[in-house]
Design a protein around this motif. Structure first.
Motif, short mmCIF file in Angstrom:
data_model
loop_
_atom_site.label_atom_id
_atom_site.label_comp_id
_atom_site.label_asym_id
_atom_site.label_seq_id
_atom_site.Cartn_x
_atom_site.Cartn_y
_atom_site.Cartn_z
N THR A 65 95.33 73.20 65.78
CA THR A 65 95.87 72.20 64.86
C THR A 65 96.68 71.14 65.61
OG1 THR A 65 97.70 73.73 64.42
CG2 THR A 65 95.92 73.67 62.83
N LEU A 66 97.30 71.53 66.73
CA LEU A 66 97.98 70.56 67.57
C LEU A 66 96.98 69.53 68.10
CD1 LEU A 66 100.79 69.96 69.02
CD2 LEU A 66 99.83 71.18 70.96
N SER A 67 95.84 70.00 68.56
CA SER A 67 94.80 69.10 69.05
C SER A 67 94.25 68.23 67.92
CB SER A 67 93.66 69.90 69.68
OG SER A 67 94.13 70.71 70.74
N GLY A 68 94.05 68.84 66.74
CA GLY A 68 93.53 68.08 65.62
C GLY A 68 94.49 66.99 65.18
N GLY A 69 95.79 67.29 65.12
CA GLY A 69 96.77 66.28 64.74
C GLY A 69 96.84 65.16 65.75
N LEU A 88 100.31 52.06 59.35
CA LEU A 88 99.87 53.05 58.37
C LEU A 88 99.38 54.35 59.01
CD1 LEU A 88 97.95 50.83 55.79
CD2 LEU A 88 100.21 51.86 55.55
N THR A 89 99.61 54.52 60.31
CA THR A 89 99.23 55.78 60.95
C THR A 89 99.98 56.95 60.33
OG1 THR A 89 98.90 54.55 63.01
CG2 THR A 89 98.98 56.95 63.16
N GLY A 90 101.22 56.72 59.91
CA GLY A 90 101.97 57.76 59.22
C GLY A 90 101.29 58.20 57.94
N PHE A 91 100.66 57.25 57.26
CA PHE A 91 99.88 57.58 56.06
C PHE A 91 98.71 58.50 56.41
CE2 PHE A 91 95.73 56.06 54.44
CZ PHE A 91 95.71 56.78 53.26
N PHE A 92 98.02 58.18 57.51
CA PHE A 92 96.91 59.01 57.96
C PHE A 92 97.37 60.45 58.18
CE2 PHE A 92 92.72 57.38 59.66
CZ PHE A 92 92.64 56.33 58.76
N ALA A 93 98.50 60.60 58.86
CA ALA A 93 98.99 61.93 59.19
C ALA A 93 99.35 62.72 57.93
CB ALA A 93 100.21 61.82 60.10
N ALA A 94 100.00 62.05 56.97
CA ALA A 94 100.41 62.74 55.75
C ALA A 94 99.24 63.04 54.83
CB ALA A 94 101.45 61.90 55.01
N ILE A 100 92.47 67.70 54.85
CA ILE A 100 91.23 68.00 55.57
C ILE A 100 91.48 68.73 56.88
CG2 ILE A 100 89.15 67.03 56.61
CD1 ILE A 100 89.40 64.67 54.70
N VAL A 101 92.24 68.10 57.78
CA VAL A 101 92.33 68.59 59.16
C VAL A 101 92.90 70.00 59.24
CG1 VAL A 101 93.37 68.20 61.41
CG2 VAL A 101 92.44 66.27 60.12
N ALA A 102 94.09 70.21 58.69
CA ALA A 102 94.74 71.52 58.81
C ALA A 102 93.94 72.63 58.12
CB ALA A 102 96.16 71.45 58.27
N PRO A 103 93.43 72.43 56.89
CA PRO A 103 92.66 73.52 56.26
C PRO A 103 91.38 73.87 57.02
CG PRO A 103 93.36 71.93 54.60
CD PRO A 103 93.67 71.33 55.94
N VAL A 104 90.61 72.87 57.41
CA VAL A 104 89.33 73.14 58.07
C VAL A 104 89.55 73.80 59.43
CG1 VAL A 104 87.27 72.09 59.06
CG2 VAL A 104 88.10 71.32 56.84
N ILE A 105 90.45 73.25 60.23
CA ILE A 105 90.69 73.81 61.56
C ILE A 105 91.25 75.22 61.46
CG2 ILE A 105 92.11 73.60 63.64
CD1 ILE A 105 91.78 70.62 63.50
N SER A 106 92.16 75.46 60.52
CA SER A 106 92.71 76.80 60.34
C SER A 106 91.63 77.78 59.90
CB SER A 106 93.84 76.77 59.31
OG SER A 106 94.90 75.96 59.75
N GLY A 107 90.73 77.34 59.01
CA GLY A 107 89.65 78.21 58.58
C GLY A 107 88.71 78.57 59.71
N ILE A 108 88.39 77.60 60.55
CA ILE A 108 87.53 77.87 61.70
C ILE A 108 88.21 78.84 62.66
CG2 ILE A 108 86.47 76.82 63.75
CD1 ILE A 108 86.03 74.30 62.04
N ALA A 109 89.51 78.63 62.90
CA ALA A 109 90.25 79.52 63.79
C ALA A 109 90.32 80.94 63.23
CB ALA A 109 91.66 78.97 64.02
N ALA A 164 100.60 75.99 61.28
CA ALA A 164 99.49 75.07 61.54
C ALA A 164 99.79 73.68 61.00
CB ALA A 164 98.20 75.61 60.92
N VAL A 165 100.31 73.60 59.78
CA VAL A 165 100.63 72.30 59.19
C VAL A 165 101.74 71.61 59.97
CG1 VAL A 165 101.55 71.17 57.13
CG2 VAL A 165 99.84 72.97 56.89
N LEU A 166 102.77 72.37 60.34
CA LEU A 166 103.87 71.78 61.11
C LEU A 166 103.39 71.26 62.46
CD1 LEU A 166 106.78 74.28 60.37
CD2 LEU A 166 106.58 71.93 59.57
#
Length: 269
Positions: A65-69, A88-94, A100-109, A164-166
């Motif tokens: 998740t660190l790599s994904g973020g 607006l990069t902060g918007f992308f992160a939030a 998408i990113v945290a749930p999918v990457i965590s599920g794969i892991a 993972a989210v943090l």
């Protein structure tokens, strides 16, 4: 011509019965096998053997998740910069990290670590006739081996996914503000504006469902493994393929059910 669909339906029926019995035995497992459940929680979080040296699933999920973020911040800052709205990069992160990113990457892991390990362990017990020995001793093998792992996975996913989210949030902020030099005030403003508590709640619910699905799929293939060591390897491969498809489908169906066709945000502030 009808044999293939028939076998497919028969297999789906066996899995449905297995999943139902696994959930049905959870109260029995919680009452009778407390120590085993606690041991599995520790094993899932920190790993066992050589894997415990690097922290097991905790480190793997955190690193992914660190790599994904970080990748999200890199692509977001670069793409938004092309049209002059890199603020607006902060918007992308939030917005994208949580949905998408945290749930999918965590599920794969989870599928690659916890799930594959459960298939290998239970499958090895099946081919060495340890499961049959448990049944002979009067121990409900499904409750002892599968329901305990399901409970351990559901309990472990909450702190694992919180981390993972943090990690995804910290990676995006570090990349944007330190690497690219954007003002931390600008980043924090847009991040706080678009980070909705409801999105976090649905994201955690999605992660819990993923953990439930992944653990049941992997335990099913391990519990029904056959053909010696090669059969266990084949069961692990089939379980990983199935669980990866399930992770993507949970994300897709969850997103459709929760957010529908609208983005559910107002581009303001």
């Amino acid at each position: 011509m009808l044999r293939a669909p028939g076998r497919l339906l028969e297999g789906a029926g066996r899995q449905a019965v297995f999943f139902f019995d696994t959930v049905r035995y959870m109260p029995h497992a919680a009452k009778s096998y407390k120590k085993e459940t606690v041991r599995l929680i520790a094993e899932i979080g920190m790993g066992s053997g050589a894997l415990a040296v690097i922290g097991g699933t905790v480190v793997i999920v955190g690193f992914m998740t660190l790599s994904g973020g970080s990748l999200l911040a890199i692509q977001g800052f670069s793409s938004l910069g092309n049209i002059g709205v890199e603020a607006l990069t902060g918007f992308f992160a939030a917005f994208i990290n949580v949905r998408i990113v945290a749930p999918v990457i965590s599920g794969i892991a989870l599928a690659a670590t916890i799930g594959a390990g459960a298939t290998a362990q239970v499958g090895a017990m099946r081919i060495s006739e340890e499961i049959d020995a448990l049944e002979v001793m009067g121990i409900r093998s499904l409750s002892y081996l599968v329901s305990t792992r399901l409970m351990a996975g559901l309990i472990s996913i909450v702190p694992l996914y919180s981390m993972a989210v943090l990690m995804s949030f910290l990676a995006s902020r570090f990349t944007t503000t330190i690497v690219y030099g954007q003002s931390s005030g600008v980043y924090d403003h847009y991040f706080a504006t678009f980070l909705r508590p409801a999105d976090l709640f649905w994201s955690f619910l999605q992660a819990i469902i993923m953990a439930l699905v992944v653990m049941m799929i992997h335990c099913y293939y391990g519990f029904n493994a056959s053909g010696g060591p090669a059969g266990v390897g084949d069961a692990v491969g089939r379980a990983v393929r199935t669980s990866l498809i399930a992770v993507v489908m949970v994300t897709l169906l969850g997103s459709l059910a929760i957010y529908g066709t609208s983005g559910n945000f107002d581009l303001a502030g």
